[in-house]
Design an enzyme around this catalytic site. Sequence first.
Site, PDB file in Angstrom:
ATOM      1  N   ASP A  21     -18.854 -10.247  34.491  1.00 40.05           N
ATOM      2  CA  ASP A  21     -17.509 -10.574  34.012  1.00 40.05           C
ATOM      3  C   ASP A  21     -17.161  -9.843  32.715  1.00 40.05           C
ATOM      4  O   ASP A  21     -18.033  -9.569  31.901  1.00 40.05           O
ATOM      5  CB  ASP A  21     -17.429 -12.099  33.795  1.00 40.05           C
ATOM      6  CG  ASP A  21     -15.996 -12.579  33.640  1.00 40.05           C
ATOM      7  OD1 ASP A  21     -15.070 -11.870  34.081  1.00 40.05           O
ATOM      8  OD2 ASP A  21     -15.817 -13.674  33.075  1.00 40.05           O
ATOM      9  N   ASN A  69     -10.564 -14.231  43.539  1.00 40.16           N
ATOM     10  CA  ASN A  69     -10.086 -12.982  42.941  1.00 40.16           C
ATOM     11  C   ASN A  69      -8.936 -12.326  43.722  1.00 40.16           C
ATOM     12  O   ASN A  69      -8.271 -11.427  43.207  1.00 40.16           O
ATOM     13  CB  ASN A  69     -11.229 -11.983  42.737  1.00 40.16           C
ATOM     14  CG  ASN A  69     -12.163 -12.343  41.600  1.00 40.16           C
ATOM     15  OD1 ASN A  69     -13.364 -12.066  41.638  1.00 40.16           O
ATOM     16  ND2 ASN A  69     -11.632 -12.958  40.542  1.00 40.16           N
TER      17      ASN A  69
HETATM   18  C1  IPE Z   1     -16.022 -14.534  38.174  1.00 42.93           C
HETATM   19  O1  IPE Z   1     -15.199 -13.975  37.197  1.00 42.93           O
HETATM   20  C2  IPE Z   1     -16.056 -13.650  39.374  1.00 42.93           C
HETATM   21  C3  IPE Z   1     -16.702 -12.358  39.212  1.00 42.93           C
HETATM   22  C4  IPE Z   1     -17.257 -11.901  38.120  1.00 42.93           C
HETATM   23  C5  IPE Z   1     -16.719 -11.545  40.380  1.00 42.93           C
HETATM   24  P1  IPE Z   1     -13.666 -14.374  37.054  1.00 42.93           P
HETATM   25  O2  IPE Z   1     -13.129 -13.521  35.954  1.00 42.93           O
HETATM   26  O3  IPE Z   1     -12.996 -14.305  38.349  1.00 42.93           O
HETATM   27  O4  IPE Z   1     -13.762 -15.894  36.599  1.00 42.93           O
HETATM   28  P2  IPE Z   1     -12.697 -16.790  35.819  1.00 42.93           P
HETATM   29  O5  IPE Z   1     -11.385 -16.590  36.491  1.00 42.93           O
HETATM   30  O6  IPE Z   1     -12.681 -16.306  34.399  1.00 42.93           O
HETATM   31  O7  IPE Z   1     -13.242 -18.165  35.928  1.00 42.93           O
HETATM   32  C1  IPE Z   2     -15.067  -9.136  36.387  1.00 46.00           C
HETATM   33  O1  IPE Z   2     -14.267  -8.744  35.316  1.00 46.00           O
HETATM   34  C2  IPE Z   2     -14.765  -8.360  37.650  1.00 46.00           C
HETATM   35  C3  IPE Z   2     -14.146  -9.143  38.721  1.00 46.00           C
HETATM   36  C4  IPE Z   2     -13.846 -10.405  38.646  1.00 46.00           C
HETATM   37  C5  IPE Z   2     -13.853  -8.447  39.944  1.00 46.00           C
HETATM   38  P1  IPE Z   2     -12.821  -9.344  35.081  1.00 46.00           P
HETATM   39  O2  IPE Z   2     -11.835  -8.466  35.784  1.00 46.00           O
HETATM   40  O3  IPE Z   2     -12.753 -10.768  35.430  1.00 46.00           O
HETATM   41  O4  IPE Z   2     -12.662  -9.152  33.523  1.00 46.00           O
HETATM   42  P2  IPE Z   2     -11.949 -10.146  32.512  1.00 46.00           P
HETATM   43  O5  IPE Z   2     -12.639 -11.464  32.643  1.00 46.00           O
HETATM   44  O6  IPE Z   2     -10.513 -10.203  32.893  1.00 46.00           O
HETATM   45  O7  IPE Z   2     -12.165  -9.524  31.176  1.00 46.00           O
HETATM   46 MG    MG Z   3     -13.117 -12.452  34.345  1.00 42.80          MG
END
Ligand code: IPE
Ligand code: IPE
Ligand code: MG
Length: 241
Positions: A21, A69
């Site tokens: 993340d 997502n």
């Molecule tokens: C969790 O991260 C999913 C992945 C890293 C693939 P998210 O960015 O989707 O989680 P939330 O929305 O902050 O809980």
């Molecule tokens: C994790 O990074 C990747 C996926 C969830 C696919 P994020 O895209 O959630 O990054 P932040 O949390 O917005 O910084």
């Molecule tokens: Mg994230």
Amino acid sequence: MSAGQQLDKSALPQHLGIIMDGNGRWAKKRGLPRSAGHTAGANNFRTITRYCSRIGIPYLTVYAFSTENWRRPAEEVGALMRLFKQYLEEALRDFMDENIRVIFIGDTSAFSPELRELIARVERESSGKTGMVLNIAMNYGGRAELVHAMRLLAEDVQAGRLSPEAIDEDAISARLYTAGQPDPDLVIRPSGEHRTSNFLLWQSAYAEYVVMDILWPDFKTSDLDRALLEYASRNRRFGGV
Ligand code: IPE
Ligand code: IPE
Ligand code: MG
């Protein structure tokens, strides 16, 4: 010598989970589009995966795309799908000389036929590997996984193959995407968020969590070492004393 190499094998987690993340925030900090963060994250995924394999982690599960997502803007989802495709094509070319077996966990039927074909090929071509098992969680959600397992149980009961009394924890575990694998001992969440976000809900009942205030594209092997040392110092009681 790095901590990963220094630590006794018995002090390493048998199964490590990583919630990759922070890609979006990494890009934002640099004034770049979120997709640039995902590209940087994918590159880091290669580095960290190789390192885990080298230090002897038997099972690694990485969270790449959750069932939630899809809620992101179409442009970002599209960029992620292109990146997955590119990564899998590269994996077929370069990654196959690593002794890593790749398994996809999640509902991959939601992906394009092209991506599904690549997923099937990577699984097939790595199926004989004897080293680390790498689970890539794509369109994965812990709740969706449990729903899927419950359906399989219901089918078995309906067909008379299973009695309701025979449903126990093992019967549920055996119907998860991770069937036959040990439960994760350690889950690392970079990016500083203190939540599971639907990752391995059933399996991580007794996993140790290490939350790190560092964005995934910046997460280095030395950060993994720190998390492994922290894990090795934890006192796991599993409800006992
Ligand atoms: C969790 O991260 C999913 C992945 C890293 C693939 P998210 O960015 O989707 O989680 P939330 O929305 O902050 O809980
Ligand atoms: C994790 O990074 C990747 C996926 C969830 C696919 P994020 O895209 O959630 O990054 P932040 O949390 O917005 O910084
Ligand atoms: Mg994230």
